[in-house]
Write an enzyme that holds these catalytic residues in place. Structure first.
Site, short mmCIF file in Angstrom:
data_model
loop_
_atom_site.label_atom_id
_atom_site.label_comp_id
_atom_site.label_asym_id
_atom_site.label_seq_id
_atom_site.Cartn_x
_atom_site.Cartn_y
_atom_site.Cartn_z
N ASP A 37 0.65 -1.03 -0.31
CA ASP A 37 -0.04 0.32 -0.14
C ASP A 37 1.47 1.13 0.06
O ASP A 37 0.20 2.31 -0.01
CB ASP A 37 -1.17 -0.41 1.33
N SER A 38 2.28 0.81 0.27
CA SER A 38 2.90 2.32 -0.38
C SER A 38 2.83 2.73 -1.46
O SER A 38 3.04 3.63 -1.67
CB SER A 38 5.02 1.83 0.43
N ASP B 149 -0.77 -6.36 -0.35
CA ASP B 149 -1.25 -5.47 0.87
C ASP B 149 -2.69 -5.37 1.21
O ASP B 149 -3.66 -5.33 -0.08
CB ASP B 149 -0.34 -3.60 0.68
N LYS C 269 -1.81 -9.82 2.87
CA LYS C 269 -0.70 -8.64 3.34
C LYS C 269 -1.55 -8.01 4.82
O LYS C 269 -2.73 -7.56 3.82
CB LYS C 269 0.73 -8.05 3.09
N GLU D 242 -1.42 -5.35 8.97
CA GLU D 242 -1.00 -5.02 9.71
C GLU D 242 -1.58 -5.75 10.90
O GLU D 242 -3.48 -5.45 10.87
CB GLU D 242 -0.70 -3.51 9.56
N GLU E 293 9.07 -3.74 10.34
CA GLU E 293 9.30 -2.99 10.44
C GLU E 293 9.75 -2.18 11.14
O GLU E 293 9.36 -1.64 12.31
CB GLU E 293 8.48 -2.20 9.52
O1 KIV Z 1 3.56 -1.41 1.93
C1 KIV Z 1 4.82 -1.91 1.90
O2 KIV Z 1 5.23 -0.99 0.75
C2 KIV Z 1 5.11 -2.51 2.91
C3 KIV Z 1 6.62 -2.63 3.01
C4 KIV Z 1 7.47 -1.68 3.27
C5 KIV Z 1 6.99 -3.56 3.86
O3 KIV Z 1 4.27 -2.84 3.51
#
Ligand code: KIV
Length: 271
Positions: A51-52, A90, A120, A122, A189
């Site tokens: 989600d980055s 994510d 994934k 959190e 992280e």
């Molecule tokens: O969204 C992302 O890029 C991440 C990584 C920093 C692990 O969750």
């Protein structure tokens, strides 16, 4: 006779074997077809459709605004490029925190509409029910502990997490809960390297670090960061393998100069 070379695809079982053998896992983010193709050709084990994307692709300050539809669009583009890597997607903010049914429905949409291989999310104890429910549909789940950017407004800063004893103990406990719930791997992280090592040694599943030192089972970085596309992001944990910002800037400047001067296209570059 087929001319295609058999590719051994990376699965969650392959990742578990890698941990057992002490072979490190390499993971990078990818959000589009062209970048994902290069990542896969390079031999990356896992592509994370993170989600980055909210930051590096859409220019938002946090990861919170990106939607499930947008994550599915990015993930589908990545999946179309990939032959070998495991594609982990994510679950974006707001798509799983409601309850375990919402988490399952969002995960099913990701798997069905993008073709991704795993999701994934959190969090620790608070997402255990959701992880178990997602797993009932046969969808592999990766956990994410330590600095969890979707909770940035709770913590207020992006500084190193779990430096104090209490928080470190909670993190170790959460890692064990995620393993028991059935996660196939966990991202840690921005936590102290000694704590990350302790977590990696106390659970059987692979632990993949970002800003968590070298004594874990693998590493992940945001591709745009390690390529040096953003020259203003320079945290201590980041190793830059290129200065793509400058390389792209000078290429764009040269093109502009050539167009303005009438040098491009020349006789060989026309029909
Ligand atoms: O969204 C992302 O890029 C991440 C990584 C920093 C692990 O969750």
């Amino acid at each position: 006779m087929s001319v295609h070379k058999e590719v051994k695809k990376v699965t969650t079982h392959v990742l578990q074997e890698m941990k057992t053998k002490g072979e490190k896992i390499a993971m990078l983010t990818g959000y589009d077809f062209s970048m994902a193709k290069i990542l896969d050709d390079a031999g990356i084990d896992i592509i994370l459709v993170g989600d980055s994307a909210s930051n590096v692709m859409a220019g938002h300050e946090t990861t919170l605004p990106i939607t499930l539809d947008q994550m599915i669009y990015h993930a589908a583009s990545v999946v179309r490029a990939v032959n070998r890597a495991l594609v982990v997607v994510d679950l974006p903010f707001g798509s799983y925190q409601g309850d375990s049914k919402q988490a399952l429905n969002s995960s099913i949409r990701i798997m069905k509409e993008s073709g991704g291989h795993a999701v994934k999310l959190e969090g620790g104890h608070e997402v255990v029910d959701s992880i178990k429910r997602i797993l009932t549909a046969g969808i592999p789940v990766m956990g994410h502990l330590g600095l969890t950017p979707q909770s940035i407004y709770k913590f207020g800063t992006y500084t190193v997490r779990a430096k104090e004893k209490d928080e470190a103990a909670r993190l170790i406990n959460d890692a064990k809960l995620l393993e028991e719930a059935g996660c196939f791997a966990i991202v840690l992280e921005k936590i102290p390297a000694a704590l990350a090592k302790e977590v990696a040694n106390s659970i059987e599943i692979p632990v993949i670090g970002i800003g968590a030192g070298n004594e874990v089972d693998g590493q992940v970085l945001v591709s745009h960061d390690m390529l040096g596309i953003n020259n203003e992001f320079n945290p201590r944990f980041l190793r830059k393998y290129h200065n793509l910002y400058t390389a792209m800037l000078t290429s764009f400047e040269s093109y502009i100069k050539d167009v303005k001067s009438g040098d491009f296209p020349n006789e060989k570059e026309q029909y």
